[in-house]
Scaffold this active site. Structure first.
Site, short mmCIF file in Angstrom:
data_model
loop_
_atom_site.label_atom_id
_atom_site.label_comp_id
_atom_site.label_asym_id
_atom_site.label_seq_id
_atom_site.Cartn_x
_atom_site.Cartn_y
_atom_site.Cartn_z
N ALA A 1 22.01 -44.75 33.92
CA ALA A 1 21.92 -43.77 35.00
C ALA A 1 23.31 -43.20 35.22
CB ALA A 1 21.40 -44.42 36.27
N ILE B 1 25.76 -48.09 33.98
CA ILE B 1 26.35 -46.94 34.65
C ILE B 1 26.95 -45.99 33.61
CG2 ILE B 1 28.03 -46.16 36.36
CD1 ILE B 1 27.85 -49.10 37.51
N LYS B 2 26.46 -44.77 33.62
CA LYS B 2 26.87 -43.77 32.64
C LYS B 2 28.02 -42.94 33.22
CE LYS B 2 24.39 -41.00 29.21
NZ LYS B 2 23.10 -40.31 28.94
N LEU B 3 29.09 -42.83 32.43
CA LEU B 3 30.34 -42.23 32.92
C LEU B 3 30.82 -41.14 31.97
CD1 LEU B 3 32.01 -45.68 33.56
CD2 LEU B 3 31.22 -44.14 35.37
N THR C 1 19.18 -41.86 30.57
CA THR C 1 18.87 -40.66 31.33
C THR C 1 20.17 -39.90 31.56
OG1 THR C 1 19.20 -41.62 33.55
CG2 THR C 1 17.02 -41.90 32.54
#
EC number: 2.2.1.2
Length: 217
Positions: free
Chosen positions: A56, A82-84, A27
């Site tokens: 996310a 965890i999207k960074l 997402t």
């Protein structure tokens, strides 16, 4: 190759997961906006549907705030990734989070050098954006090839997650090159099964079977 679906539409995710085709979900803020739902509510629901990683994305761009948001996001479910952002602050956060055992997905990658840095930072996934490079007259698949070559040179464990996939040919080319994962819109994933000769052949088989007058069950 792993198949992730790039959406926050729970109905689409359930349908594809029931087919047994999903390995994960990605997402981003734009997809959350499109869903019209609260990020925590919809992400928790998605995590309960699929067993694989659910990316996310943090909204912050500075290290301290990224880490605060990551701490909140990581508590949504055990399969959160965890999207960074691919910035110096994002890479610093990637190193810290990866070292602490969190799955990380470094996004908005447009160069092999960026992908090299993400691997050095211990990213679980690197997300090169194929379609957006195609949009500005670069061959996005060239980037996938370069990253694959570099990662193989040094034995990096970071998985190449081909993103911004626009066509079924993108999926095929990514598979041929050796991308570990593709994340695709639901419609593109469904389109992979389509071929006119399959449809034509099935139509003939159904018609011929009807003529036999037999039943299997």
């Amino acid at each position: 190759m792993k198949f992730f679906v790039d959406t926050a539409d729970v109905k689409e995710i359930k349908e594809l997961n029931d087919l047994g085709l999903l390995d994960g979900v990605t997402t981003n803020p734009s997809l959350i906006l499109k869903s019209g739902r609260d990020i925590f509510e919809v992400t928790k629901e998605i995590c309960a549907i699929v067993d694989g990683p659910v990316s996310a994305e943090v909204a912050a761009t500075e290290y301290e705030l990224i880490m605060k948001e990551a701490a909140v996001i990581s508590k949504i479910a055990d399969n959160i990734c965890i999207k960074l952002p691919l910035t110096l602050d994002g890479l610093k956060a990637c190193k810290a989070l990866s070292s602490d055992g969190h799955q990380t997905n470094v996004t908005l990658c447009f160069s092999a050098n960026q992908a090299l840095l993400a691997a050095k930072a211990g990213a679980t996934f690197i997300s090169p954006f194929v379609g957006r490079l195609d949009d500005i007259a670069f061959d996005g698949m060239d980037l996938i090839r370069e990253i694959r070559h570099i990662y193989d040179n040094y034995g990096f464990e970071t998985e190449i997650l081909a993103a911004s996939i626009r066509t079924v040919n993108h999926v095929k080319e990514a598979a041929l090159i050796g991308a570990d994962v593709v994340t695709v819109p639901p419609a593109t994933l469904k389109a992979l099964v389509k071929h006119p000769l399959t449809d034509k052949g099935l139509e003939q088989f159904v018609a011929d079977w009807a003529k036999t007058g037999q039943k299997i069950a």
